[in-house]
Design an enzyme around this catalytic site. Structure first.
Site, PDB file in Angstrom:
ATOM      1  N   CYS A  14       0.832  -1.192   0.000  1.00  0.00           N
ATOM      2  CA  CYS A  14       0.000   0.000   0.000  1.00  0.00           C
ATOM      3  C   CYS A  14       0.863   1.236   0.000  1.00  0.00           C
ATOM      4  O   CYS A  14       1.994   1.223   0.458  1.00  0.00           O
ATOM      5  CB  CYS A  14      -0.923   0.012   1.212  1.00  0.00           C
ATOM      6  SG  CYS A  14      -0.076   0.188   2.776  1.00  0.00           S
ATOM      7  N   ARG A  17      24.584  -2.003 -15.276  1.00  0.00           N
ATOM      8  CA  ARG A  17      24.057  -0.679 -15.587  1.00  0.00           C
ATOM      9  C   ARG A  17      23.205  -0.166 -14.434  1.00  0.00           C
ATOM     10  O   ARG A  17      22.765  -0.902 -13.558  1.00  0.00           O
ATOM     11  CB  ARG A  17      23.203  -0.724 -16.854  1.00  0.00           C
ATOM     12  CG  ARG A  17      21.904  -1.523 -16.719  1.00  0.00           C
ATOM     13  CD  ARG A  17      21.174  -1.616 -18.035  1.00  0.00           C
ATOM     14  NE  ARG A  17      19.962  -2.419 -17.947  1.00  0.00           N
ATOM     15  CZ  ARG A  17      18.738  -1.935 -17.769  1.00  0.00           C
ATOM     16  NH1 ARG A  17      18.580  -0.633 -17.661  1.00  0.00           N
ATOM     17  NH2 ARG A  17      17.697  -2.733 -17.714  1.00  0.00           N
TER      18      ARG A  17
END
Length: 264
Positions: free
Chosen positions: A112, A253
């Site tokens: 949530c 990366r």
């Protein structure tokens, strides 16, 4: 309630593979209601993994602004209930009066984001500004993420939980796991304070939502690294807080969205 001691439970499932089918035993992560009760006042019910709950009580209290400092949490008692677990938290009286003044009732769900916000103008609270003393290289962050894979016992058993970790300058990791990524970070913040950990870069095995950035800022953490994407609001708030926010940190990366000066 099965599995509360180690965070997972066994179930029977039907596995289909090609033309074959087989009944197999699977280990799945436990997800239980955890009530946070302050001085006898029920404040929140979160769905969480039943591990490291003292860390969760402290981290949630600090990141939600219920407590101002760790010493405001005087004691935590974990009480099994018929429907889940109750964290009976002894809160400093001044903090408790403030909590009662802005009392809100909320029921948390896994993942949530705006639990307990009663109106739009209270949904996003002001964000703290962090310091500027941390520097880490991309190589250090990648090494920490590779190491983190082996330090998630609950995820290794179930494949169904998130981790939040603190990577220090020496390469050490402090790790907490939970079915909810917000809960995992709360547990990590609590563990950081309980162990007097010096802090470092936060590594998240999830996307970077606004709430994760907000919680990191509340703990003064300067560098947040997620393996998935950030949201646009997370980038905005990280910029305001002075946090270096990194996303898509995978393989060789990563993408730096804010304050790249911490990654020389």
């Amino acid at each position: 309630m099965p599995g509360l001691s180690h965070g997972w439970g066994d179930v029977q499932a039907l596995q289909l593979r090609g033309d074959g089918r087989e009944v197999v035993a699977e280990q799945l992560a436990e997800e239980v209601p955890v009530a946070l009760v302050y001085n006898g006042l029920s404040h929140a019910v979160m769905m969480a993994s039943p591990l490291d709950l003292a860390d969760f009580a402290l981290g949630f209290s600090l990141s939600e602004g219920i407590a101002d400092k760790p010493a405001d949490i005087r004691a935590v008692e974990i009480v099994p209930e018929a429907g889940g677990l109750s964290l009976q938290i002894a809160l400093a009286q001044a903090c408790f009066w403030r909590l009662k003044a802005r009392r809100r009732q909320l029921t948390g769900r896994t993942g949530c984001g705006l639990c307990g916000a009663e109106a739009l103008d209270t949904a996003i609270s002001p964000i703290a500004h962090v310091g500027d003393g941390l520097r880490m290289t991309a190589a250090q962050l990648h090494a920490g993420l590779r190491q983190l894979v082996s330090l998630q016992p609950l995820n290794r058993q179930t494949g169904g939980v998130h981790a939040a970790a603190l990577l220090d300058a020496s390469g050490g990791l402090l790790v907490r796991e939970d079915v909810g990524r917000h809960n995992a970070l709360d547990k990590l913040i609590g563990a950081m304070h309980r162990q007097a950990h010096p802090g470092g870069a936060v590594l998240l095995t999830s996307r970077a939502s606004y709430e994760l950035v907000h919680k990191a800022a509340s703990a003064g953490l300067e560098l947040v690294v997620a393996i998935s994407a950030p949201t646009a609001m997370a980038v905005q708030l990280a910029g305001e807080a002075g946090i270096t926010l990194v996303g898509f940190a995978r393989e060789d990366r990563m993408t730096v969205y804010t304050h790249p000066e911490r990654l020389p």
